[in-house]
Design an enzyme around this catalytic site. Structure first.
Site, PDB file in Angstrom:
ATOM      1  N   VAL A  12       3.561  34.362  21.661  1.00  0.00           N
ATOM      2  CA  VAL A  12       2.920  33.237  22.363  1.00  0.00           C
ATOM      3  C   VAL A  12       2.852  33.503  23.864  1.00  0.00           C
ATOM      4  CG1 VAL A  12       3.023  30.763  22.845  1.00  0.00           C
ATOM      5  CG2 VAL A  12       3.649  31.622  20.572  1.00  0.00           C
ATOM      6  N   LYS A 200       7.391  20.153  12.214  1.00  0.00           N
ATOM      7  CA  LYS A 200       6.089  19.685  12.694  1.00  0.00           C
ATOM      8  C   LYS A 200       5.778  18.276  12.193  1.00  0.00           C
ATOM      9  CE  LYS A 200       4.392  24.429  13.066  1.00  0.00           C
ATOM     10  NZ  LYS A 200       3.789  25.532  12.315  1.00  0.00           N
TER      11      LYS A 200
HETATM   12  N1  HSE Z   1       5.332  30.359  11.892  1.00  0.00           N
HETATM   13  C1  HSE Z   1       4.421  29.310  12.267  1.00  0.00           C
HETATM   14  C2  HSE Z   1       3.323  29.210  11.211  1.00  0.00           C
HETATM   15  C3  HSE Z   1       3.846  29.619  13.616  1.00  0.00           C
HETATM   16  O1  HSE Z   1       3.181  30.132  10.428  1.00  0.00           O
HETATM   17  O2  HSE Z   1       2.649  28.196  11.143  1.00  0.00           O
HETATM   18  C4  HSE Z   1       3.047  28.501  14.217  1.00  0.00           C
HETATM   19  O3  HSE Z   1       3.823  27.360  14.434  1.00  0.00           O
END
Ligand code: HSE
Length: 393
Positions: A12, A200
């Site tokens: 990132v 998330k």
């Molecule tokens: N490892 C996470 C995914 C990265 O594959 O969605 C992005 O948040």
């Protein structure tokens, strides 16, 4: 000139430096301000990097430099990243991050420090990679009462499922591909076991309803127990198997969140979201369903979201974005809320009907129940000798 510092030069962080380089002129034209990456903090050496002259190892250098207004935290994890974020905010710097673990587990504290110091703490890139979803949720959809959020929130597992189903690639090889493309977490267990999607859905829930849901308080199930046999049966009956994060607020006020694989009917737009793409549906009581779609992981997509926050923080220097969540949410376990379930075994449809009530028969020994709690479904599955039990959207 807007001076920024990047903490963590991994996928990132390097993507952010690249977006600044690639789009310097258009960013300056749109915002009226040039962006300068003044420092890049990392414990590792990058002698051959074009950014070698910006590399620092001592956080205190960027912390004490009054010219640095915005700090990008792309270290990951909740240890060093937590300490440096606290200190950067305390030093009066805006912080933007892609770190969903940190936001989901320590967001409440960090947002309250940001508020006390009059700075922004923004985290668009923490959910949905490059997809703008958090800002629309707290800004464009603010006139709605949010009823449900459901979506594919992990690019790695969606990539793995797509490669296995459409490319005939083994789980292990598909995971290796996802890692080599920079999609997977440092420890891919967080992807595969649904933990990343869990962080998330907690962040989405926190913003939707203003109350904190911690990842440890919700049930999270990944894709490791999915059988290709069920993928086949589902496909023939018009369903796709997808790992979904889901948060609901029911009319009676109960709130839940969870992550689990689901059979998704092919006529639902989430069903056709493949590869690294994420798809998130938000249901508001005025707008109805709104769907967000795009690349959920990867360097440049994630950097796109990080940079949108950098520019937003600069645009809100004086009038900070007052987002946050306060007290803890009371979470009803997802299993207590009646939902449809898929059962597969060597039972007859008649036996399934006797135990579950009306069922949709997908094929011999595979049915979808009506709305049942998890306990009711487990009880029926046990009596039927079912070998697979999955949720249905
Ligand atoms: N490892 C996470 C995914 C990265 O594959 O969605 C992005 O948040």
């Amino acid at each position: 000139m807007l001076h920024i510092a990047i903490m963590g030069f991994g996928t990132v962080g390097a993507g952010v430096a690249e977006v600044v380089r690639m789009n310097a002129a258009s960013i300056a034209e749109k915002t009226g301000e040039e962006v300068n990456v003044k420092y890049i903090l990392d414990v590792r050496d990058f002698p051959d990097s074009p950014y070698a002259d910006k590399m620092i190892k001592d956080f205190a250098i960027l912390e004490s430099d009054p010219e640095v207004e915005v700090v990008v935290e792309s270290i990951g994890g909740a240890k060093v990243a937590l300490e440096f974020t606290r200190r950067a905010l305390q030093a009066g710097k805006h912080v933007v991050t892609s770190n969903k673990e940190l936001v989901a587990t320590h967001g409440k504290e960090l947002l309250s420090i940001a508020k006390a110091r009059g700075v922004n703490y923004l985290f668009e890139a923490s959910v949905g990679g490059g997809i703008p979803v958090l800002r629309p949720l707290f800004e464009d959809l603010s006139a709605n009462q949010i009823e449900e959020i459901v979506g594919i929130l992990n690019g790695t597992t969606n990539y793995i499922l797509t490669r296995m189903v459409k490319g005939g690639v083994s789980f292990a090889d598909a995971l290796k591909e996802a890692q080599s493309k920079g999609y997977a977490e440092a420890d891919p267990t967080a992807d595969v076991e649904g933990i990343d999607a869990g962080r998330k859905i907690c962040i989405l829930s926190n913003l939707a309803w203003g109350k904190e849901v911690l990842p440890q308080s919700i049930s999270m199930e990944g894709i490791s127990a999915i059988h290709l046999q069920d993928v086949d049966i589902a496909a023939k009956a018009g369903y796709r198997i997808k790992l979904l994060g889901r948060a609901l607020r029911l009319p009676d006020g109960r709130q839940t969140a969870y992550v689990a694989p689901h059979l998704v009917p092919e006529n639902c737009p989430i069903a056709v979201v493949d590869d690294v793409f994420n798809g998130i549906i938000i249901r508001g009581n005025a707008v109805g369903d709104v769907m967000f779609y795009g690349r959920g992981a990867g360097d440049l997509p994630t950097a796109s979201a990080v940079m949108s926050d950098v520019l937003d923080a600069a645009a809100h220097r004086q009038n900070r974005r007052d987002i946050g969540w306060n007290e803890s949410a009371e979470i009803t376990p997802a299993g207590e809320i009646p939902m449809k379930w898929y059962l597969r075994g060597s039972f007859s449809s008649e036996d399934a009907k006797t135990l579950c009530g009306e069922v949709e028969v997908l094929s011999s020994g595979a049915v979808i129940t009506g709305a049942l709690t998890e306990a009711q479904t487990k009880d029926a599955a046990e009596k039927l000798g079912a070998a697979a039990m999955l949720r249905v959207l």
